[in-house]
Every structure is written in C-alpha cells, then in structure tokens.
Design a protein around this motif. Structure first.
Motif, PDB file in Angstrom:
ATOM      1  N   TYR A 224       0.916  -1.297  -0.173  1.00  0.00           N
ATOM      2  CA  TYR A 224      -0.141  -0.196  -0.011  1.00  0.00           C
ATOM      3  C   TYR A 224       1.001   1.188   0.018  1.00  0.00           C
ATOM      4  N   GLU A 225       0.650   1.896  -0.940  1.00  0.00           N
ATOM      5  CA  GLU A 225       1.491   3.206  -1.018  1.00  0.00           C
ATOM      6  C   GLU A 225       0.445   4.464  -0.763  1.00  0.00           C
ATOM      7  N   GLY A 226       0.528   4.818   0.504  1.00  0.00           N
ATOM      8  CA  GLY A 226      -0.111   6.204   0.760  1.00  0.00           C
ATOM      9  C   GLY A 226       0.766   7.253   1.264  1.00  0.00           C
ATOM     10  N   GLY A 227       2.379   6.909   1.315  1.00  0.00           N
ATOM     11  CA  GLY A 227       2.990   8.233   1.489  1.00  0.00           C
ATOM     12  C   GLY A 227       3.881   8.476   0.563  1.00  0.00           C
ATOM     13  N   ALA A 228       4.905   9.342   0.607  1.00  0.00           N
ATOM     14  CA  ALA A 228       5.823   9.529  -0.539  1.00  0.00           C
ATOM     15  C   ALA A 228       6.685   8.252  -0.873  1.00  0.00           C
ATOM     16  N   ARG A 229       7.125   8.339  -2.110  1.00  0.00           N
ATOM     17  CA  ARG A 229       7.707   7.145  -2.608  1.00  0.00           C
ATOM     18  C   ARG A 229       9.266   6.826  -1.996  1.00  0.00           C
ATOM     19  N   LYS A 230       9.767   7.901  -1.529  1.00  0.00           N
ATOM     20  CA  LYS A 230      10.875   8.044  -0.678  1.00  0.00           C
ATOM     21  C   LYS A 230      10.954   7.459   0.750  1.00  0.00           C
ATOM     22  N   ASP A 231       9.772   7.412   1.338  1.00  0.00           N
ATOM     23  CA  ASP A 231       9.421   6.914   2.743  1.00  0.00           C
ATOM     24  C   ASP A 231       9.494   5.451   2.934  1.00  0.00           C
ATOM     25  N   ALA A 232      10.400   5.204   3.705  1.00  0.00           N
ATOM     26  CA  ALA A 232      10.486   3.647   4.069  1.00  0.00           C
ATOM     27  C   ALA A 232       9.451   3.224   4.738  1.00  0.00           C
ATOM     28  N   PRO A 233       8.973   1.999   4.269  1.00  0.00           N
ATOM     29  CA  PRO A 233       7.631   1.429   4.771  1.00  0.00           C
ATOM     30  C   PRO A 233       7.443   0.973   6.095  1.00  0.00           C
ATOM     31  N   VAL A 234       6.602   0.658   6.656  1.00  0.00           N
ATOM     32  CA  VAL A 234       6.188  -0.204   7.817  1.00  0.00           C
ATOM     33  C   VAL A 234       5.802  -1.551   7.053  1.00  0.00           C
ATOM     34  N   VAL A 235       6.839  -2.646   7.479  1.00  0.00           N
ATOM     35  CA  VAL A 235       6.296  -4.012   6.980  1.00  0.00           C
ATOM     36  C   VAL A 235       5.969  -4.867   8.092  1.00  0.00           C
ATOM     37  N   ILE A 236       4.865  -5.646   7.463  1.00  0.00           N
ATOM     38  CA  ILE A 236       4.100  -6.567   8.733  1.00  0.00           C
ATOM     39  C   ILE A 236       4.116  -7.722   7.964  1.00  0.00           C
ATOM     40  N   VAL A 237       4.634  -8.883   8.669  1.00  0.00           N
ATOM     41  CA  VAL A 237       4.786 -10.127   8.209  1.00  0.00           C
ATOM     42  C   VAL A 237       3.919 -11.029   9.069  1.00  0.00           C
ATOM     43  N   GLY A 238       3.157 -11.997   8.359  1.00  0.00           N
ATOM     44  CA  GLY A 238       2.156 -12.708   9.102  1.00  0.00           C
ATOM     45  C   GLY A 238       2.374 -14.276   8.842  1.00  0.00           C
ATOM     46  N   LYS A 239       2.370 -14.890   9.838  1.00  0.00           N
ATOM     47  CA  LYS A 239       2.451 -16.575   9.545  1.00  0.00           C
ATOM     48  C   LYS A 239       1.110 -17.253   9.313  1.00  0.00           C
ATOM     49  N   ALA A 240       1.053 -17.761   8.210  1.00  0.00           N
ATOM     50  CA  ALA A 240      -0.207 -18.565   7.818  1.00  0.00           C
ATOM     51  C   ALA A 240       0.179 -20.004   7.523  1.00  0.00           C
ATOM     52  N   ILE A 241       0.098 -20.580   8.379  1.00  0.00           N
ATOM     53  CA  ILE A 241       0.313 -22.422   8.138  1.00  0.00           C
ATOM     54  C   ILE A 241      -1.289 -22.431   8.238  1.00  0.00           C
ATOM     55  N   THR A 242      -2.035 -22.828   6.938  1.00  0.00           N
ATOM     56  CA  THR A 242      -2.981 -23.239   6.691  1.00  0.00           C
ATOM     57  C   THR A 242      -3.628 -24.358   7.554  1.00  0.00           C
ATOM     58  N   PHE A 243      -2.790 -25.422   7.794  1.00  0.00           N
ATOM     59  CA  PHE A 243      -3.096 -26.397   8.788  1.00  0.00           C
ATOM     60  C   PHE A 243      -2.011 -26.763   9.154  1.00  0.00           C
ATOM     61  N   ASP A 244      -1.833 -27.152  10.724  1.00  0.00           N
ATOM     62  CA  ASP A 244      -0.501 -27.747  11.103  1.00  0.00           C
ATOM     63  C   ASP A 244      -0.622 -28.765  11.940  1.00  0.00           C
ATOM     64  N   SER A 245      -0.341 -29.848  11.224  1.00  0.00           N
ATOM     65  CA  SER A 245      -0.400 -31.404  11.851  1.00  0.00           C
ATOM     66  C   SER A 245       0.985 -31.466  12.851  1.00  0.00           C
ATOM     67  N   GLY A 246       2.011 -30.513  12.704  1.00  0.00           N
ATOM     68  CA  GLY A 246       3.161 -30.843  13.535  1.00  0.00           C
ATOM     69  C   GLY A 246       4.145 -31.357  12.402  1.00  0.00           C
ATOM     70  N   GLY A 247       3.494 -31.937  11.368  1.00  0.00           N
ATOM     71  CA  GLY A 247       4.567 -32.654  10.526  1.00  0.00           C
ATOM     72  C   GLY A 247       5.155 -33.875  11.153  1.00  0.00           C
ATOM     73  N   ILE A 248       6.317 -34.443  10.813  1.00  0.00           N
ATOM     74  CA  ILE A 248       6.618 -35.734  11.638  1.00  0.00           C
ATOM     75  C   ILE A 248       6.799 -35.563  12.827  1.00  0.00           C
ATOM     76  N   SER A 249       7.032 -34.547  13.551  1.00  0.00           N
ATOM     77  CA  SER A 249       6.879 -34.478  15.001  1.00  0.00           C
ATOM     78  C   SER A 249       5.508 -34.153  15.322  1.00  0.00           C
ATOM     79  N   ILE A 250       4.641 -34.999  14.913  1.00  0.00           N
ATOM     80  CA  ILE A 250       3.047 -34.914  15.078  1.00  0.00           C
ATOM     81  C   ILE A 250       2.491 -34.451  16.329  1.00  0.00           C
ATOM     82  N   LYS A 251       1.681 -33.479  16.103  1.00  0.00           N
ATOM     83  CA  LYS A 251       0.772 -33.145  17.382  1.00  0.00           C
ATOM     84  C   LYS A 251      -0.273 -34.221  18.016  1.00  0.00           C
ATOM     85  N   PRO A 252      -0.736 -34.020  19.305  1.00  0.00           N
ATOM     86  CA  PRO A 252      -1.589 -34.986  19.558  1.00  0.00           C
ATOM     87  C   PRO A 252      -3.036 -34.659  18.858  1.00  0.00           C
ATOM     88  N   SER A 253      -3.812 -35.755  18.680  1.00  0.00           N
ATOM     89  CA  SER A 253      -5.354 -35.724  18.282  1.00  0.00           C
ATOM     90  C   SER A 253      -5.911 -34.922  18.678  1.00  0.00           C
TER      91      SER A 253
END
Length: 471
Positions: A224-253
């Motif tokens: 989203y560009e609401g500021g000046a082009r030269k302005d450094a952005p705020v960056v927001i990172v989000g984790k989105a594991i759409t389903f987490d079984s735990g993988g090989i280290s599997i979770k309890p059921s």
C-alpha cells in the motif's frame, strides 16, 4: 450494514433502542435496584410504548473504558439480535469520546460464521441499520471516528471469516487468491512466489516446512502506497500455516482440529492492509504472508535437517512442529533486504508457551525498543487487543545455539516464547522490530460479549490503531 451518526434521535423509528446505564442508576422507575442497578455485564429489556429498550450496565462511571463500552455495546447488540432486531439505535450521549469502540462492538457482535450451516439453522435476522446518537457539539468528530471504526471492524470480520474456514477450504494457493482479490479491490500491489520461484530465490525455510504437503507453499506480498515514494515502509509479516499437523513431530489428536487457526497471523495481515487502504492512511505499508501447510508426507522435512534460509543463515531442525519461526525467518530476512523498513512487525500463533505464560486473552509483546513497547502496551487495552511485554535477552539466545548451524529451532520448554522471539531476532537484525505471539487470543472456544467462538481477528485493531496515530 447502514451506519449513521445523528445529533438527535429520529422522531419515529422502528429501531430497538440501546442505552448504557451506570451503576446506581434507575432507568426504569418501577424496576427495583435488586433487579437492575447498572452493574457491568448486566442488562434490562423494557418496553417503552411500542419500542423495545435495552439498558446495558457499565458499572461505576469513573471506571468506564473504551473496551468496557465495546463489550457493553456488543453484548447489547447480541441480545437484541437474538430477539429479531434488524435496526438498532444507540444513545451514546455522554460517551462521545468512545463512539469508535461502541460501533466496533456492534459490528463485531453482528458477525456469525454460518457458511456451512443448513439454511434453517442460520440466524433468522441480520442487522441492517445502526444509528448512533451523540450531542450536537460532538457530531463531526463522532462521524469521523464511527466511519473509521466501521472500516476496522469490517476488516476484522473478514479476517474472522477466512480464519474460520477449515484446511480443506483454505490452502496456501487459495489464500494467495484471496490476497489477489483484495489487491484488485483496494488498489494494492500484489506479488506471489510459487514453489519454483521460492526455490530459485532461496526461500529455504518456507520450502522446507511446505515439502510434506500436496498443497505447495506461497509467499504473498501486498503493498500500500499512501506516503511519499521516498518514505521507508512499515512492513508487517504474518505466519499463515493453513493447517499444522506438526509434521513428522506430529501433534496429539486432541484439539488438532484447532490447527486450522495457525494461519491467523497471515490472515490479520490481510485485514490490516484492507483497513489501511480503506482509511487512506498517509504512510507506506507492506504486508508479507508466509504460507504453508505442515504435513508428515513422504517428502516432509525431518528432525535433524539443516535448513538454509533466504539470508543464508542456517537452522538446525529439532522439532518439525516448531515450524512457524522457520517460515517467518525467510519473510523477515526478505523484508529487511528488500524494503529496508522503518519499522518491522510480525504476527504469529507461535508458541504454546506464550499461552501458558499469559493465558488465552493476551498476546506476548517482544521488542528491544522501550518506546515501541510502551506505546503498543498502552494502546492495546483501548483497542481491545491486549498485549503483555515478555523478555528477550542473552539467556534465551544461549538456549537456541546450535553445534551444527547458526541456531536450532527449539530451546526446550523453559522460556519457550522468549527463545522463539530470540530466534526471530537473528533475521530482524538491527531493524526496529516487534514480535507479537498471538497464540492465545487468535481464536476462542467460548463466546465473549462481542465475539462468537472461533477466529477473533486479533491484531487488526491494535496495529491499525497504532498506524493511524503514528507520526
């Protein structure tokens, strides 16, 4: 839903009336104090002529807070919806400073996840109109705040709707498509990395976590560009594991079904970018969503593997169920290298240890910047997304030192939320950075005054409020 803010109530209206009653008040003369006296979280439904009037207790006047009014408004709206209300008129006179939370509470209370219910089991009525009455002197300011809160609440509800969808409906590819549609409707710049591009550009963390699934991983960027082009952005990172079984280290059921909510950090990023665009904030904001499905397939990554991330830094995998920090490492490194942000956030349902430490209502707040810590902590209560500061330091960094790589992906049970944050700090580097561990409040298993069971949209209101007021 239609929203209006008025300086006086309409002369005639079919709307049900919602009023706030402080402790000790007697809004209805023939109702005894023992029956209703304005105690917080109590209510009184009364007919005044042809109109239904719901009085909601808010406790002692001196103790009224934005979130108390948000809760009171939400619980009142839920009560009225249960008896068929389609239009609500709120008397907010005397509470004009908190019109925003009142509107939020009602919009949030009006949401219900019913996508897979039989038509006969769905809510019979929906809220079509909300009118808020304030004193004339506060009308202009109240209108502005109500409209902003409407955008924030609508964004939060969209996050809740996506978050509530199960893993067979939401995969990394589907999430990328949802982000693409958001970019189209809100004029955002959209970029997606498929598995081939991720491999070509060295996103080893995301690829490792997603290898065991038939649904390939994605890295999604919205700008989203609401500021000046030269302005450094705020960056927001989000984790989105759409389903987490735990993988090989599997979770309890037990309660593994709730791991559809392991995507809520990434979903929150979608809501934040939507609200920022709707509010036309005068800043630059980048959202990065790192999405995979963590499954124990034949190609899954294993305990003992060493993963090379986007920055070239290496991770020794001890537990495949500590996957969130691995996918975040790639995204944080990319954010720092590509965007050189003035401020970097990440949101993640990262550790059960944070839930053990703080319970289910608060997120863990980690940052080495005292001013940021204080600002977010103070604002979180009013925003309705409460956080609590937790420590980082050398003692936690020592727990994750590896003999064969830069770090290992778990430091044991002690201080688990803090060791996870210390892990991420290796990839945030010297950039001003805030980590929010939202594992506790990202979803709820019992109803709250203005929220039903399921995804909460935690983080949207807090970070949008922060960005609105950041200079």
């Amino acid at each position: 839903m239609k929203l209006e803010v008025l300086a006086q109530a309409p002369a005639s209206s079919k709307a049900d009336l919602l009023r706030f009653a402080p402790r000790g008040s007697r809004p209805v003369a023939d109702v005894k104090p023992a029956e209703f006296d304005g105690l917080a979280s109590t209510s009184l439904l009364h007919r005044e002529g042809a109109r239904r009037v719901l009085y909601v207790g808010i406790g002692a006047s001196a103790s009224v807070t934005p979130d108390l009014l948000r809760r009171a408004a939400g619980s009142g709206a839920k009560s009225l919806l249960k008896i068929g209300a389609e239009e609500i008129l709120v008397d907010a006179t005397g509470h004009e400073a908190h019109v925003g939370p009142i509107v939020e509470g009602i919009f949030l209370a009006a949401y219900k996840f019913e996508a897979f219910k039989a038509p006969a089991a769905r809510r019979k009525t929906i809220l079509k109109s909300l009118r808020v009455v304030v004193a004339p002197a506060h009308l202009a300011a109240a209108k502005k705040e109500a409209e902003a809160s409407r955008h924030i609440a609508e964004a939060t509800n969209i996050v809740r709707e996506i978050g509530n969808l199960p893993g067979n409906e939401i995969t990394p590819i589907v999430l990328a498509d949802i982000a693409k549609e958001l970019a189209r409707t809100h004029h955002l710049k959209y970029t997606v990395w498929d598995e081939k591009r991720l491999e070509k550009e060295g996103f080893g963390g995301i690829l490792a976590v997603g290898k065991g699934s038939a649904n390939p991983p994605r890295l999604i960027s919205l700008e989203y560009e609401g500021g000046a082009r030269k302005d450094a952005p705020v960056v927001i990172v989000g984790k989105a594991i759409t389903f987490d079984s735990g993988g090989i280290s599997i979770k309890p059921s037990d309660r593994m079904d709730e791991m559809k909510f392991d995507k809520m950090g990434g979903c929150a990023v979608l809501g934040i970018l939507r609200a920022v665009a709707d509010l036309k904030l005068p800043i630059n904001v980048v959202g990065l969503i790192t999405s995979a499905e963590n499954m124990p397939g034949s190609r899954a990554y294993r305990p003992g593997d060493i993963v090379t991330t986007y920055s070239g830094q290496t991770i020794e995998v001890l537990n495949t169920d500590a996957e969130g920090r691995i996918v975040l490492a790639d995204a944080l490194a990319y954010a720092v290298a590509k965007h050189k942000p003035r401020l970097l956030f990440d949101l993640a349902t990262l550790t059960g240890a944070c839930v053990v430490a703080l319970g289910g209502s608060r997120a863990g707040l980690f940052t080495s910047d005292p001013a940021l810590r204080q600002a977010l902590w103070e604002r979180s209560e009013a925003a309705g997304d409460p956080v609590w500061p937790l420590p980082m330091g050398d003692e936690y960094a020592d727990q994750i030192k590896s003999d064969v790589a830069l770090v290992k992906n778990t430091g044991g049970r002690e201080g688990g939320a803090s060791t996870a944050a210390s892990f991420l700090q290796h990839w945030a580097g010297e950039t001003p950075w805030v980590h929010l561990d939202i594992a506790g409040p990202a979803w709820i298993t019992k109803e709250l005054p203005y929220l039903e069971k399921g995804a909460t949209g935690f983080g949207v209101r807090l970070l949008v409020d922060f960005l609105r007021k950041k200079k």
